[in-house]
Design a protein around this motif. Sequence first.
Motif, PDB file in Angstrom:
ATOM      1  N   LEU A  12       1.259   6.725  37.819  1.00  0.00           N
ATOM      2  CA  LEU A  12       2.310   6.429  38.798  1.00  0.00           C
ATOM      3  C   LEU A  12       3.409   7.492  38.768  1.00  0.00           C
ATOM      4  CD1 LEU A  12       2.633   2.537  38.467  1.00  0.00           C
ATOM      5  CD2 LEU A  12       1.564   3.831  40.322  1.00  0.00           C
ATOM      6  N   ASP A  13       3.625   8.082  37.609  1.00  0.00           N
ATOM      7  CA  ASP A  13       4.629   9.142  37.484  1.00  0.00           C
ATOM      8  C   ASP A  13       4.153  10.450  38.129  1.00  0.00           C
ATOM      9  OD1 ASP A  13       6.931   8.208  36.439  1.00  0.00           O
ATOM     10  OD2 ASP A  13       6.594   8.906  34.395  1.00  0.00           O
ATOM     11  N   ARG A  14       2.977  10.892  37.719  1.00  0.00           N
ATOM     12  CA  ARG A  14       2.467  12.200  38.153  1.00  0.00           C
ATOM     13  C   ARG A  14       1.734  12.149  39.493  1.00  0.00           C
ATOM     14  NH1 ARG A  14      -0.064  14.748  32.551  1.00  0.00           N
ATOM     15  NH2 ARG A  14       1.831  14.572  31.276  1.00  0.00           N
ATOM     16  N   MET A  15       1.369  10.936  39.907  1.00  0.00           N
ATOM     17  CA  MET A  15       0.597  10.763  41.135  1.00  0.00           C
ATOM     18  C   MET A  15      -0.707  11.553  41.089  1.00  0.00           C
ATOM     19  SD  MET A  15       1.764   8.638  43.437  1.00  0.00           S
ATOM     20  CE  MET A  15       2.858   7.346  42.805  1.00  0.00           C
ATOM     21  N   GLU A  16      -1.344  11.503  39.921  1.00  0.00           N
ATOM     22  CA  GLU A  16      -2.659  12.127  39.767  1.00  0.00           C
ATOM     23  C   GLU A  16      -3.353  11.533  38.552  1.00  0.00           C
ATOM     24  OE1 GLU A  16      -1.605  16.281  39.150  1.00  0.00           O
ATOM     25  OE2 GLU A  16      -2.025  16.048  37.008  1.00  0.00           O
ATOM     26  N   PHE A  17      -4.675  11.677  38.510  1.00  0.00           N
ATOM     27  CA  PHE A  17      -5.434  11.254  37.333  1.00  0.00           C
ATOM     28  C   PHE A  17      -6.740  12.044  37.285  1.00  0.00           C
ATOM     29  CE2 PHE A  17      -6.733   8.390  40.741  1.00  0.00           C
ATOM     30  CZ  PHE A  17      -8.117   8.350  40.622  1.00  0.00           C
ATOM     31  N   HIS A  18      -7.352  12.045  36.106  1.00  0.00           N
ATOM     32  CA  HIS A  18      -8.569  12.829  35.870  1.00  0.00           C
ATOM     33  C   HIS A  18      -9.784  11.910  35.845  1.00  0.00           C
ATOM     34  CE1 HIS A  18     -10.811  16.332  34.579  1.00  0.00           C
ATOM     35  NE2 HIS A  18     -11.363  15.614  33.613  1.00  0.00           N
TER      36      HIS A  18
ATOM     37  N   ILE B   7      12.126   3.789  48.045  1.00  0.00           N
ATOM     38  CA  ILE B   7      11.460   4.810  48.862  1.00  0.00           C
ATOM     39  C   ILE B   7      12.142   6.166  48.674  1.00  0.00           C
ATOM     40  CG2 ILE B   7      10.966   5.541  51.230  1.00  0.00           C
ATOM     41  CD1 ILE B   7      10.636   2.575  51.951  1.00  0.00           C
ATOM     42  N   ALA B   8      13.484   6.152  48.689  1.00  0.00           N
ATOM     43  CA  ALA B   8      14.235   7.405  48.547  1.00  0.00           C
ATOM     44  C   ALA B   8      14.036   8.028  47.173  1.00  0.00           C
ATOM     45  CB  ALA B   8      15.719   7.142  48.808  1.00  0.00           C
ATOM     46  N   LEU B   9      13.996   7.197  46.134  1.00  0.00           N
ATOM     47  CA  LEU B   9      13.828   7.688  44.761  1.00  0.00           C
ATOM     48  C   LEU B   9      12.375   8.017  44.431  1.00  0.00           C
ATOM     49  CD1 LEU B   9      16.150   5.182  42.864  1.00  0.00           C
ATOM     50  CD2 LEU B   9      16.588   7.619  43.228  1.00  0.00           C
ATOM     51  N   GLU B  10      11.473   7.593  45.310  1.00  0.00           N
ATOM     52  CA  GLU B  10      10.031   7.734  45.063  1.00  0.00           C
ATOM     53  C   GLU B  10       9.637   7.062  43.752  1.00  0.00           C
ATOM     54  OE1 GLU B  10       9.206  11.959  45.450  1.00  0.00           O
ATOM     55  OE2 GLU B  10       8.867  11.688  47.600  1.00  0.00           O
TER      56      GLU B  10
END
Length: 280
Positions: free
Chosen positions: A132-138, A23-26
Amino acid sequence: MKFEGTKDYVATGDLTVAVNAAIALERPLLVKGEPGTGKTELARQVAGALGVPILEWTVKSTTKAQQGLYEYDAVSRLRDSQLGEERVHDVANYIRKGMLWQAFEAEERVVLLIDEIDKADIEFPNDLLQELDRMEFHVYETGETIRAKHRPIVIITSNNEKELPDAFLRRCFFHYIRFPEPDVMAAIVEVHFPGIKQSLMREALTQFYDIRETPGLKKKPSTSEALDWLKLLLVEDLDPEDLKRDGKDALPKLHGALLKNEQDVHLFERLAFMARRKDG
């Protein structure tokens, strides 16, 4: 947000450290361990303890990473166009949101469980790396970009059926749930069966660990199977003496809760046969 276990789930110190570190490291928390050691339940308990919703994505052998983002139903759109449906002019009507999309657009932080990731194709984990890294997608069909309003707590489980890619592992915080020691197992039993007779629990757990350590056993019984067995013992109102076995009767009482294939049943029958021959 800090996880400290719950009254319904016995979490060891190293497990709570792993959850809180992730959780801390996200970072996603990758949890491995034998089937039946509480990996899936961990995600539910984390959500309950932190007071946040949980979204569960159960992975199968046919699951593709794209399904976690969204699916475009081109067949339905084609059919609607042939029928002259008005909704066909908005492509968004044919987009089905996946679990990642739902987690990203949630109005509060959620726990996202990706359960049994090792069941999917080997490329499945790599296909989720960027999202999962960027927390976004197109979304190509609509031209929009979906960004996470709140970064979800991602918990990923694996039964170790296949190796996961190194690139994926680098992005996770890893924890292996070891099979519970007898004292931890006793605490788990107490949670599920409060007030159980200590003498019955001691005898049952002694037999349970003896069975797990039997050489040649194909499938060792798990924590969940131990709990099922104890439930049956309580339903049948058996005493510790009823559980006693000698070499001539190697199969445990109600063994169908513990031994899940004919090879293991035959193994214990052979042990009993050998003991009878030795005594004879």
